[in-house]
Design a protein around this motif. Sequence first.
Motif: not given
Length: 390
Positions: A21-49
Amino acid sequence: MAKLSNKFWFKLHGWFSLPVWIIFCFVCLTGTISVVSHELTWLTNPDSRASNPQNLAEKPMSELVEIVQQAHPTANITTVMSFESYLVNAVIFNDSDAPFAIAYVNQYTGQIQAINLGMTFTNFMRSLHGWLLFPWHVNYSVGYYIVCFMAIVMLGALVSGLVIYKKFWRSFIQPKLRLNQGKKTLLADLHRLAGVWSMWFLMLMSITGLWYLTQAIMWHNHIDLEPHAPLIEASQVPTSANDAPIRPYTLSNALQVAEQKFPGFKSTYIMLPEHNRDTYKVYGQGDHIFYDQYAYGVTVNPWSGTIESERSPAAMTTLQTLSHIADPLHYGTIGGLWTKVIWFIFGIFLTGMSITGFLMWGSRTVKAGRTDLDAPLATHSPQLVEQEGN
């Protein structure tokens, strides 16, 4: 017999989820974040814009390489990458004081906005999701196998869950979410609703995950999906008594060759020659939305300007096609930001299902434990219970 069958499938459904369960939940969570990792980078790092207030045309990658080379004359530039239109391009190089550096270059203005000497957020999340940051041993990683095995867990949970949930299709036309009948009922309704509405997503993640597992096995057994870029014949390389010979064909020429070969070609990944017998490797994307950003490409001879090898969807084998369509389907990049949002939402559903399933199992386990503790008091005399306690 029907009750026994239902009980079997229910236990099987639990065993497909709970032991990992822990591994499965962790993989799902990190994969969900990875989907929008570029957008999160744009939001949090002004140098990347990649801001472009004057609506300038995008500069070719060859010009970005020249900009970085002028700013760092002793640098050895190896790779250039482009991502979303709103993110800067990455020019990767090494220098005497920087064994690995990434220059964030605005492809519209040509400005170097930052020099990154570490791992980017996107690379970190993809590595965490893909192989749990386990080390790679040449051609395999234990973490990669663990993550890929979750595809079997997911597929088994999906099949057993559909067998348990009779007439599951009613959740599409008559969704049931009982808010006032207790925690157990609410968790069960949430779990079933999320499972039924996420069936297509579960199946897609399972299929792409099984492909990643197959790919890992092929890597482990030294089975190459893509042919290695050919080396230039030594006889084609001019010799010089004093200085290293200068390549007559530049990166700009190589980009022109790729664009002429594939109309509508947009370069996304470039590797510069590492030695005199190496080639320009120019990869990019075309008009096939289901293929990744490396589906088209050429390797160009820097001494003659000829194409040494090429890559395109039309010439791919079945295994090569699978390798180039798996990532867009797994990460939801096939339709840009809109499909990323859809994948992100269903990734949250999948993560939530693993949590609600565990909470339901925990509730039943606690209840069963209490029943076992109360059973001796109900079935034995007080004297016998006292003797057993001693």
